[in-house]
Scaffold this motif. Structure first.
Motif, PDB file in Angstrom:
ATOM      1  N   GLY A   1       0.809  -1.223   0.000  1.00 51.15           N
ATOM      2  CA  GLY A   1       0.000   0.000   0.000  1.00 51.15           C
ATOM      3  C   GLY A   1       0.833   1.260   0.000  1.00 51.15           C
ATOM      4  O   GLY A   1       0.366   2.315   0.451  1.00 51.15           O
ATOM      5  N   LEU A   2       2.060   1.183  -0.525  1.00 48.24           N
ATOM      6  CA  LEU A   2       2.967   2.328  -0.523  1.00 48.24           C
ATOM      7  C   LEU A   2       3.091   2.885  -1.927  1.00 48.24           C
ATOM      8  O   LEU A   2       3.213   2.131  -2.894  1.00 48.24           O
ATOM      9  CB  LEU A   2       4.346   1.913   0.005  1.00 48.24           C
ATOM     10  CG  LEU A   2       4.357   1.351   1.427  1.00 48.24           C
ATOM     11  CD1 LEU A   2       5.730   0.801   1.767  1.00 48.24           C
ATOM     12  CD2 LEU A   2       3.935   2.419   2.441  1.00 48.24           C
ATOM     13  N   ARG A   3       3.099   4.235  -2.021  1.00 50.41           N
ATOM     14  CA  ARG A   3       3.080   4.867  -3.345  1.00 50.41           C
ATOM     15  C   ARG A   3       4.116   5.972  -3.481  1.00 50.41           C
ATOM     16  O   ARG A   3       5.009   5.913  -4.294  1.00 50.41           O
ATOM     17  CB  ARG A   3       1.681   5.414  -3.610  1.00 50.41           C
ATOM     18  CG  ARG A   3       1.470   6.019  -4.984  1.00 50.41           C
ATOM     19  CD  ARG A   3       0.020   6.457  -5.159  1.00 50.41           C
ATOM     20  NE  ARG A   3      -0.209   7.020  -6.474  1.00 50.41           N
ATOM     21  CZ  ARG A   3       0.039   8.278  -6.796  1.00 50.41           C
ATOM     22  NH1 ARG A   3       0.534   9.119  -5.880  1.00 50.41           N
ATOM     23  NH2 ARG A   3      -0.193   8.718  -8.026  1.00 50.41           N
ATOM     24  N   GLY A   4       3.982   7.042  -2.708  1.00 46.50           N
ATOM     25  CA  GLY A   4       4.847   8.203  -2.834  1.00 46.50           C
ATOM     26  C   GLY A   4       6.105   8.087  -2.001  1.00 46.50           C
ATOM     27  O   GLY A   4       6.220   7.236  -1.114  1.00 46.50           O
ATOM     28  N   PRO A   5       7.095   8.953  -2.265  1.00 50.90           N
ATOM     29  CA  PRO A   5       8.361   8.888  -1.519  1.00 50.90           C
ATOM     30  C   PRO A   5       8.191   9.109  -0.025  1.00 50.90           C
ATOM     31  O   PRO A   5       8.875   8.467   0.776  1.00 50.90           O
ATOM     32  CB  PRO A   5       9.227   9.975  -2.171  1.00 50.90           C
ATOM     33  CG  PRO A   5       8.292  10.822  -2.977  1.00 50.90           C
ATOM     34  CD  PRO A   5       7.151   9.957  -3.353  1.00 50.90           C
ATOM     35  N   ASP A   6       7.275  10.006   0.390  1.00 47.95           N
ATOM     36  CA  ASP A   6       7.057  10.214   1.818  1.00 47.95           C
ATOM     37  C   ASP A   6       6.621   8.918   2.493  1.00 47.95           C
ATOM     38  O   ASP A   6       7.120   8.559   3.571  1.00 47.95           O
ATOM     39  CB  ASP A   6       5.997  11.289   2.044  1.00 47.95           C
ATOM     40  CG  ASP A   6       6.497  12.685   1.705  1.00 47.95           C
ATOM     41  OD1 ASP A   6       7.705  12.829   1.432  1.00 47.95           O
ATOM     42  OD2 ASP A   6       5.686  13.620   1.712  1.00 47.95           O
ATOM     43  N   ASP A   7       5.658   8.222   1.876  1.00 46.45           N
ATOM     44  CA  ASP A   7       5.150   6.979   2.449  1.00 46.45           C
ATOM     45  C   ASP A   7       6.230   5.907   2.502  1.00 46.45           C
ATOM     46  O   ASP A   7       6.368   5.196   3.500  1.00 46.45           O
ATOM     47  CB  ASP A   7       3.961   6.459   1.632  1.00 46.45           C
ATOM     48  CG  ASP A   7       2.774   7.406   1.671  1.00 46.45           C
ATOM     49  OD1 ASP A   7       2.673   8.191   2.632  1.00 46.45           O
ATOM     50  OD2 ASP A   7       1.958   7.372   0.735  1.00 46.45           O
ATOM     51  N   VAL A   8       6.986   5.787   1.413  1.00 50.56           N
ATOM     52  CA  VAL A   8       7.983   4.723   1.334  1.00 50.56           C
ATOM     53  C   VAL A   8       9.100   4.937   2.341  1.00 50.56           C
ATOM     54  O   VAL A   8       9.496   4.009   3.067  1.00 50.56           O
ATOM     55  CB  VAL A   8       8.544   4.628  -0.106  1.00 50.56           C
ATOM     56  CG1 VAL A   8       9.749   3.691  -0.155  1.00 50.56           C
ATOM     57  CG2 VAL A   8       7.459   4.153  -1.070  1.00 50.56           C
TER      58      VAL A   8
END
Length: 284
Positions: A227-234
């Protein structure tokens, strides 16, 4: 065969994000596409990158594409692919590892966004690949250790150089899910000449001992499953991803008489590796 442990015990030299490849969705204006086409044709004639300014930053337009992207922009911080296709993300961004370690992974992603948005408006960044690493001294692997690993992937490859063991590869990198590598980083540096690593390792680094790297590569499909997408989330999830990769996906065990390796106890060294810091920080 007895495991090779250094006199100072297992110690972590550095850990974090070693690669963060990005895709960027945006509306590329026609004037920029026209300028890129002219610059590429000029580069094809001269054999040299053609300068192109985006805001206050100069890039070099190459005479060839980048994957499925027709245009390639070079910069000392990394390279950017640009495509005309409406079916693909407008940008393919690959920061240099040295840049990411210098400023931190999130700051590196923001730098590229800041260069592109003045020309294209809002750029929606997603992560297509992240590499998480931890470097250690006081412990090194040998070829016989391949029997001690328990891994969810069926594929594993042992690497040698001049009949000396250099590392393992677990899983298939092209699957865009999860793969892992463990290898002699000091030996690899003799070929890559990336001398900045000694600065990152700092005073804890002992030149008389090899450095063993444990590294996991998570592709787009693997990140999507989390459920990870953008650099902040990752980047925020890096610690959790590391725990999964070293706790469930791959582990090193101490052999017993049990025929089922998954029931072998976790090696003490691997328990330390599971607890790597994985901080996102810049080293300047």
């Amino acid at each position: 065969m007895e495991r090779q442990l250094g006199s100072g015990g297992l110690r972590e030299l550095a850990s974090g994000v070693d690669a963060l490849y990005l895709s960027g969705r945006a509306s590329v204006p026609m004037w920029l596409l026209t300028t890129l086409e002219e610059a590429r044709r000029q580069a094809e004639k001269t054999g040299r990158d053609e300068p192109l300014w985006l805001g206050h930053t100069e890039f070099g337009v190459a005479d060839r594409g980048f994957g499925l992207c027709r245009y390639t922009l070079h910069h000392e911080n990394g390279q950017v692919g640009v495509t005309r296709s409406d079916r693909l993300p407008a940008f393919r961004i690959q920061p240099r590892a040295q840049f990411l370690h210098g400023v931190g992974a999130l700051n590196g992603a923001e730098w590229f966004r800041d260069q592109l948005e003045p020309a294209c408006g809002a750029v929606d960044l997603t992560v297509s690949r992240v590499d998480l690493f931890a470097d250690w001294q006081g412990w090194s692997l040998c070829g016989d250790d391949r029997h001690r690993f328990v891994c969810r992937a069926k594929s594993r490859v042992t690497y040698e150089e001049k009949e000396s063991f250099t590392g393992f590869l677990f899983g298939r990198r092209g699957m865009q899910t999860v793969s892992a590598r463990s290898y002699d980083k000091t030996l690899e540096l003799k070929h890559s000449k990336a001398g900045y690593w000694e600065d990152i390792w700092g005073s804890a680094y002992d030149r008389s001992e090899p450095v063993t790297r444990v590294e996991f590569e998570l592709g787009r499909q693997g990140l999507t499953e989390f459920g990870l997408r953008g650099p902040d989330d990752v980047v925020a999830a890096a610690g959790g991803l590391w725990s999964y990769c070293t706790g469930e996906w791959l582990s090193l065990r101490d052999p017993t008489e049990d025929d089922t390796r998954a029931r072998w106890p976790e090696a003490a060294e691997w328990a330390e590796i599971r607890r790597a810091r994985l901080a996102d920080e810049g080293h300047g």
